[in-house]
Design a protein around this motif. Structure first.
Motif, short mmCIF file in Angstrom:
data_model
loop_
_atom_site.label_atom_id
_atom_site.label_comp_id
_atom_site.label_asym_id
_atom_site.label_seq_id
_atom_site.Cartn_x
_atom_site.Cartn_y
_atom_site.Cartn_z
N LEU A 20 0.73 -1.13 0.03
CA LEU A 20 -0.09 -0.03 -0.21
C LEU A 20 0.79 1.30 -0.16
O LEU A 20 0.41 2.15 -0.52
CB LEU A 20 -1.03 -0.14 1.28
N LEU A 21 2.05 1.34 0.57
CA LEU A 21 2.83 2.37 0.62
C LEU A 21 3.24 2.65 -0.62
O LEU A 21 3.39 3.63 -1.07
CB LEU A 21 3.88 2.18 1.68
N GLU A 22 3.70 1.50 -1.33
CA GLU A 22 4.26 1.76 -2.67
C GLU A 22 3.08 2.25 -3.62
O GLU A 22 3.53 3.16 -4.40
CB GLU A 22 4.60 0.33 -3.21
N ARG A 23 2.11 1.95 -3.54
CA ARG A 23 0.93 2.66 -4.33
C ARG A 23 0.60 3.97 -3.79
O ARG A 23 0.63 4.90 -4.75
CB ARG A 23 -0.34 1.68 -4.00
N ALA A 24 0.73 4.27 -2.40
CA ALA A 24 0.40 5.70 -2.03
C ALA A 24 1.31 6.37 -2.49
O ALA A 24 1.28 7.93 -2.65
CB ALA A 24 0.21 5.49 -0.52
N ARG A 25 2.68 6.31 -2.52
CA ARG A 25 3.65 7.15 -2.73
C ARG A 25 3.54 7.51 -4.10
O ARG A 25 4.32 8.67 -4.48
CB ARG A 25 5.06 6.54 -2.36
N ALA A 32 2.17 9.60 3.39
CA ALA A 32 1.50 9.85 4.55
C ALA A 32 1.19 11.51 4.79
O ALA A 32 1.75 12.24 3.94
CB ALA A 32 2.21 9.63 5.83
N GLN A 33 0.18 11.94 5.48
CA GLN A 33 -0.22 13.20 5.75
C GLN A 33 0.59 13.70 6.97
O GLN A 33 0.58 14.83 7.37
CB GLN A 33 -1.80 13.24 5.97
N THR A 34 1.01 12.82 7.72
CA THR A 34 1.65 13.26 9.13
C THR A 34 3.05 12.68 9.21
O THR A 34 2.90 11.16 8.86
CB THR A 34 0.79 12.73 10.21
N PHE A 35 4.05 13.59 9.50
CA PHE A 35 5.48 12.90 9.71
C PHE A 35 5.75 11.64 10.47
O PHE A 35 6.24 10.71 10.13
CB PHE A 35 6.35 14.29 9.99
N SER A 36 4.82 11.69 11.62
CA SER A 36 5.03 10.77 12.55
C SER A 36 4.34 9.34 12.09
O SER A 36 4.54 8.36 12.94
CB SER A 36 4.42 11.17 13.97
N LYS A 37 3.56 9.52 10.84
CA LYS A 37 3.16 8.16 10.34
C LYS A 37 3.70 7.79 9.26
O LYS A 37 3.22 6.98 8.70
CB LYS A 37 1.47 8.34 10.27
N SER A 38 4.82 8.45 8.87
CA SER A 38 5.56 8.11 7.65
C SER A 38 6.54 7.32 7.99
O SER A 38 7.05 6.97 9.29
CB SER A 38 5.70 9.47 7.02
N VAL A 39 7.37 6.85 6.94
CA VAL A 39 8.49 6.08 7.06
C VAL A 39 9.75 7.07 7.49
O VAL A 39 10.82 6.41 7.96
CB VAL A 39 8.71 5.50 5.66
N THR A 40 9.57 8.18 7.80
CA THR A 40 10.58 8.83 8.52
C THR A 40 10.65 8.73 10.07
O THR A 40 11.61 8.46 10.69
CB THR A 40 10.50 10.15 8.44
N GLN A 41 9.58 8.02 10.61
CA GLN A 41 9.48 7.42 11.94
C GLN A 41 8.95 5.84 12.15
O GLN A 41 9.15 5.56 13.08
CB GLN A 41 8.27 8.13 12.69
N LEU A 42 8.63 5.31 11.01
CA LEU A 42 8.46 4.00 11.00
C LEU A 42 9.26 3.50 10.24
O LEU A 42 9.70 3.46 8.94
CB LEU A 42 7.09 3.74 10.39
N PRO A 43 10.24 2.46 10.84
CA PRO A 43 11.31 1.64 10.12
C PRO A 43 10.87 0.78 9.15
O PRO A 43 10.30 -0.32 9.37
CB PRO A 43 12.10 1.05 11.09
N PHE A 44 10.86 1.24 7.70
CA PHE A 44 10.31 0.38 6.60
C PHE A 44 11.08 -1.08 6.79
O PHE A 44 12.29 -1.17 6.89
CB PHE A 44 10.72 0.87 5.16
N GLY A 45 9.95 -2.11 6.72
CA GLY A 45 10.51 -3.35 6.48
C GLY A 45 10.33 -4.13 7.87
O GLY A 45 10.49 -5.33 8.25
#
Ligand code: PLP
Length: 438
Positions: A20-25, A32-45
């Motif tokens: 879904l992230l691949e699609r959303a990007r 994401a709409q919020t930095f804290s809900k994005s891959v900047t804060q959530l380690p991808f994988g």
């Protein structure tokens, strides 16, 4: 591969999230709409990336994995997800209409309720996000004092005057950046020095009354006195602390009344509503300045807020959160000490909003350590991003889950630090520093 990471490697645990992230990007920057809900804060994988639904204290991710959630939509659902009273109120209002060509009586009703609960709130205006409220407060202060400078401590939203002080200031004009000066929390001398240096130029002091740690005795009173002495508007940003630390906000808990205060997050339990409130003489500036929006006064969020405030008055919401939160702080402290993780992690803050903070042990990258912690707690069905944001839906079961996960993960972290193999245990790239505000 150390055994402790085996759970994080469960095949396809986050496959649907990642797809879904691949699609959303493709259509949404960062996805994401919020930095804290994005891959900047959530380690991808090693992390869930999308929620599918949530109820009470449980959140389900896009892959169907359940989590005991101590993030609570970044402190926005104080009563728990999909609270039945709030949902019923919102549903009734939806049937009546959500936005009208005229103002609605709910605006006055909720303003009166806030005014009755919050010491500084003689008058109230509504917005949608915390940033709307903090920016309105700063504009009121500038209009009232006829001055431009703002002294700021902590994070107050994404607007130019605030985010311009951080390393994420790209796009903010330097002329605006020059008008906000940051000061350290709990340091009276530093604040006084700035007020002396800029005597007659400062419109506002804006700060959270409390975040990572409690104010030293007398600190907030000293800030209040300095604001009076230099005729500066004191703004408490209670976007998080309001209706969380105490029914009347941190200002009621600490007994120090600001001139203006801002609220958001839990005010409507996840419906978009914020408020700026304060003394009448200041708030009346809003009849002269321009703060206005099409969605201001949207009635579903106001109906939700009325249900939240009624529940706060009717049920022991905050006392219950304080008890559970204190249990968590004590248990986490014990878990840290027992395994020696207290050498690199501490727990601090208010019981309703406590922080688990990592420091860099000798030779270890603190971001790798934090990433490993997140990887392992997510794999065990616990969701938090560094703070324990209590909600009324957290009961014994949720507290026990958190404690049992910490008792497994913290010793593993201590072992990794001891062995110097934190990075080797990661099944993802480590997070990178974003910008520090607290
Ligand atoms: C203390 C504080 N003020 C203001 C804001 C901005 O609120 P919003 O993200 O709703 O604009 C936040 C958001 O995290 C916050 O924590």
């Amino acid at each position: 591969m150390p055994a402790a990471t085996a759970r994080a490697l469960e095949p396809h645990r986050y496959a649907a999230s990642e797809a879904l992230l691949e699609r959303a990007r493709k259509t949404i920057p960062l996805g994401a709409q919020t930095f804290s809900k994005s891959v900047t804060q959530l380690p991808f994988g090693s992390a869930p990336l999308f929620a599918s639904r949530a109820k009470g204290a449980t959140l389900w991710d896009e892959d169907g994995n359940p989590y005991t959630d101590f993030c609570n939509a970044l402190c926005a659902v104080t009563l728990g997800y999909a609270d039945p009273d709030v949902n019923a109120a919102a549903m009734m209002q939806i049937a009546e209409g959500s936005l009208f060509s005229l103002s609605h009586r709910l605006e006055a009703e909720v303003a009166e309720m806030i005014s009755a609960m919050v010491p500084c709130a003689e008058m109230v205006r509504f917005g949608k996000n915390g940033s709307d409220a903090t920016t309105a407060a700063v504009r009121i202060a500038r209009a009232y004092t006829g001055r431009d400078l703002v002294l700021m401590c902590g994070y107050h939203g994404w607007q130019d005057w605030s985010i311009g002080t951080t390393t994420r200031h790209k796009g903010v004009p330097s002329a605006i950046r020059e008008l906000t000066i940051t000061f350290p929390y709990d340091d009276v001398a530093a604040l006084e020095g700035l007020l002396q240096r800029h005597d007659g130029e400062v419109a506002a002091i804006i700060m959270e009354p409390m975040n990572v740690r409690a104010p030293s005795p007398g600190y907030l009173t000293a800030v209040r006195r300095l604001a009076d002495r230099y005729r500066v508007v004191l703004i408490f940003d209670e976007t998080i602390t309001g209706f969380r630390l105490h029914d009347g906000g941190a200002q009621a808990l600490f007994g120090v009344t600001p001139d203006l205060a801002t609220f958001g997050k839990g005010l409507a339990n996840g419906f978009p509503l914020s408020a700026v409130a304060g003394k009448k003489a200041l708030m009346m500036e809003m009849e002269e300045i321009f703060v206005s929006s099409t969605m201001g006064g949207e009635a579903v969020s106001l109906a939700a807020a009325r249900a939240v405030l009624r529940k706060l008055q009717r049920e022991p919401v905050i006392p219950s959160m304080r008890i559970r939160g204190a249990e968590i702080q004590a248990e986490v402290e014990a878990a840290l000490t027992t395994c020696g993780a207290d050498a690199f992690a501490t727990v601090s803050g208010d019981p309703t909003w406590s922080f688990l903070t990592f420091s860099a042990p000798e030779g270890i990258d603190v971001w790798s350590l934090k990433t490993l912690f997140l990887q392992e707690i997510f794999a065990r069905g616990l969701f938090m991003l560094g703070t324990h944001n209590l909600s009324y839906a957290h009961g014994d079961e949720e507290v026990s889950h958190l404690v049992s996960v910490y008792r497994e993960v913290l010793p593993m972290l201590a072992e990794a630090v001891q062995a110097g193999d934190v990075e080797r245990r990661l099944v993802c790239a480590p997070l990178k520093p974003l910008f520090a505000v607290r």
